[in-house]
Design a protein around this motif. Structure first.
Motif, PDB file in Angstrom:
ATOM      1  N   LEU A 174      57.265 -61.778 -22.760  1.00 51.67           N
ATOM      2  CA  LEU A 174      56.938 -62.723 -21.399  1.00 51.67           C
ATOM      3  C   LEU A 174      55.655 -62.698 -20.968  1.00 51.67           C
ATOM      4  O   LEU A 174      55.246 -61.665 -20.830  1.00 51.67           O
ATOM      5  CB  LEU A 174      57.709 -62.279 -20.221  1.00 51.67           C
ATOM      6  CG  LEU A 174      57.669 -63.094 -19.090  1.00 51.67           C
ATOM      7  CD1 LEU A 174      59.082 -62.908 -18.025  1.00 51.67           C
ATOM      8  CD2 LEU A 174      56.579 -62.693 -18.173  1.00 51.67           C
ATOM      9  N   THR A 175      54.938 -63.748 -21.383  1.00 53.21           N
ATOM     10  CA  THR A 175      53.552 -64.095 -21.239  1.00 53.21           C
ATOM     11  C   THR A 175      53.139 -64.588 -20.029  1.00 53.21           C
ATOM     12  O   THR A 175      53.928 -65.561 -19.447  1.00 53.21           O
ATOM     13  CB  THR A 175      52.985 -64.971 -22.216  1.00 53.21           C
ATOM     14  OG1 THR A 175      53.185 -64.245 -23.677  1.00 53.21           O
ATOM     15  CG2 THR A 175      51.424 -65.005 -22.024  1.00 53.21           C
ATOM     16  N   ILE A 176      52.450 -64.102 -19.322  1.00 46.34           N
ATOM     17  CA  ILE A 176      52.045 -64.349 -17.751  1.00 46.34           C
ATOM     18  C   ILE A 176      50.370 -64.990 -17.873  1.00 46.34           C
ATOM     19  O   ILE A 176      49.571 -64.390 -18.327  1.00 46.34           O
ATOM     20  CB  ILE A 176      51.984 -63.338 -16.834  1.00 46.34           C
ATOM     21  CG1 ILE A 176      53.581 -62.378 -16.623  1.00 46.34           C
ATOM     22  CG2 ILE A 176      51.691 -63.720 -15.311  1.00 46.34           C
ATOM     23  CD1 ILE A 176      53.386 -61.207 -15.820  1.00 46.34           C
ATOM     24  N   ILE A 177      50.570 -66.418 -17.656  1.00 44.70           N
ATOM     25  CA  ILE A 177      49.316 -67.107 -17.645  1.00 44.70           C
ATOM     26  C   ILE A 177      49.102 -67.633 -16.110  1.00 44.70           C
ATOM     27  O   ILE A 177      49.945 -68.306 -15.451  1.00 44.70           O
ATOM     28  CB  ILE A 177      49.559 -68.359 -18.376  1.00 44.70           C
ATOM     29  CG1 ILE A 177      49.791 -67.950 -19.941  1.00 44.70           C
ATOM     30  CG2 ILE A 177      48.243 -69.101 -18.280  1.00 44.70           C
ATOM     31  CD1 ILE A 177      49.761 -69.088 -20.792  1.00 44.70           C
ATOM     32  N   ILE A 178      47.907 -67.075 -15.651  1.00 46.44           N
ATOM     33  CA  ILE A 178      47.607 -67.323 -14.149  1.00 46.44           C
ATOM     34  C   ILE A 178      46.120 -68.212 -14.280  1.00 46.44           C
ATOM     35  O   ILE A 178      45.340 -67.779 -14.868  1.00 46.44           O
ATOM     36  CB  ILE A 178      47.300 -66.028 -13.348  1.00 46.44           C
ATOM     37  CG1 ILE A 178      46.819 -66.213 -11.995  1.00 46.44           C
ATOM     38  CG2 ILE A 178      46.306 -65.040 -13.972  1.00 46.44           C
ATOM     39  CD1 ILE A 178      46.945 -65.285 -11.014  1.00 46.44           C
ATOM     40  N   ASN A 179      46.139 -69.340 -13.732  1.00 46.82           N
ATOM     41  CA  ASN A 179      45.400 -70.518 -13.590  1.00 46.82           C
ATOM     42  C   ASN A 179      44.693 -70.600 -15.099  1.00 46.82           C
ATOM     43  O   ASN A 179      43.680 -70.780 -15.394  1.00 46.82           O
ATOM     44  CB  ASN A 179      44.135 -69.997 -12.747  1.00 46.82           C
ATOM     45  CG  ASN A 179      44.519 -70.302 -11.227  1.00 46.82           C
ATOM     46  OD1 ASN A 179      45.746 -70.593 -10.774  1.00 46.82           O
ATOM     47  ND2 ASN A 179      43.564 -70.297 -10.421  1.00 46.82           N
TER      48      ASN A 179
END
Length: 261
Positions: free
Chosen positions: A30-35
């Motif tokens: 699960l990859t979390i991309i923020i902005n």
């Protein structure tokens, strides 16, 4: 959602080999991309991806307030999950990326900064719990752990009051399960100052850091705590309980939150 898969395997037992059907727990990145920028890739079962992503970002100091979150989009297939989080502030400003190898899943955390910041915090939550209730809540945690019973491949964590279990989460890592709880409470702006975490798994320092950053004043685990965790518990004032058995447990640190009659 499919959380396990069945396989036919060969088992050696009582001096011979035979076929046996077993269930293996799902593991997906699960990859979390923020902005628009990747923060981390975690390994998880894929359950509650929004809670897990937000909980990780909160525990790793990317987020301070739920009002900062503008949008969350989950993209998922069988092999991968991407959670895109848009926030109204610059989460990368003045941020030094220093990844440490921890005992959990994923790429680790900004460990040095977290320890330096959290060690100065004191937890003063007003919650008192009876010893027998701790034993009862751990028993309930085991009863709810159906995925573990089927696969033997996950950890379980719960958010509890002094009297009852309020929220239960399970995943391949206790870090993920606790982050899910953190994310749920953060998104719903729920106070946890009178709550406790009851969990399976060793209490390593990164686990205790997550619980302290949440603001939960009591941490209970079925397993033992590391030396670093004990020292952090005593610096922050969190009540730390471990090695919970059928009729016993260890209290590593307790500023009066366990009612010893």
């Amino acid at each position: 959602m499919i959380d396990s898969y069945q396989y036919d395997i060969t088992e050696y037992k009582a001096g011979g080999f035979g076929m046996k059907p077993v269930e293996s727990i799902r593991e997906v990145p699960l990859t979390i991309i923020i902005n628009g920028r990747e923060a981390v890739t975690l390994l998880c079962t894929g359950k509650y991806p929004e809670e897990l992503a937000v909980g990780f970002l909160k525990s790793d100091a990317f987020l301070q307030s739920p009002e900062q979150v503008q949008d969350i989009v989950v993209e998922e297939d069988e092999e991968r999950i991407v959670v895109r989080v848009e926030v109204c502030h610059d989460p990368w400003k003045d941020r030094v990326i220093e990844r440490s190898i921890t005992s959990g899943c994923g790429k680790g955390t900004n460990f040095g900064r977290n320890v330096a910041t959290i060690s100065r915090r004191r937890l003063d939550g007003d919650i008192r719990v009876r010893p027998e209730r701790i034993l009862e809540l751990v028993n309930e945690l085991h009863r709810r752990s159906t995925l573990y019973c089927r696969t033997r491949g996950c950890h379980n964590s719960s958010l509890c009051s002094a009297d009852e279990m309020l929220l239960f989460r399970e995943d391949i890592g206790r870090h993920n399960a606790i982050d899910m709880i953190c994310g749920r409470c953060f998104l719903h702006n729920e106070s946890v100052s009178d709550r406790m975490i009851v969990s399976t798994g060793r209490v390593a320092s990164e686990i205790l850091l997550k619980v302290v950053r949440m603001g939960v004043p009591i941490m209970v685990s079925t397993a033992v705590a590391t030396r670093f965790s004990v020292e952090l518990a005593r610096k922050t004032g969190i009540t730390l309980v471990g090695n919970v058995k059928d009729d016993s447990f260890w209290v590593y640190n307790d500023p009066g939150r366990i009612l010893m009659e």
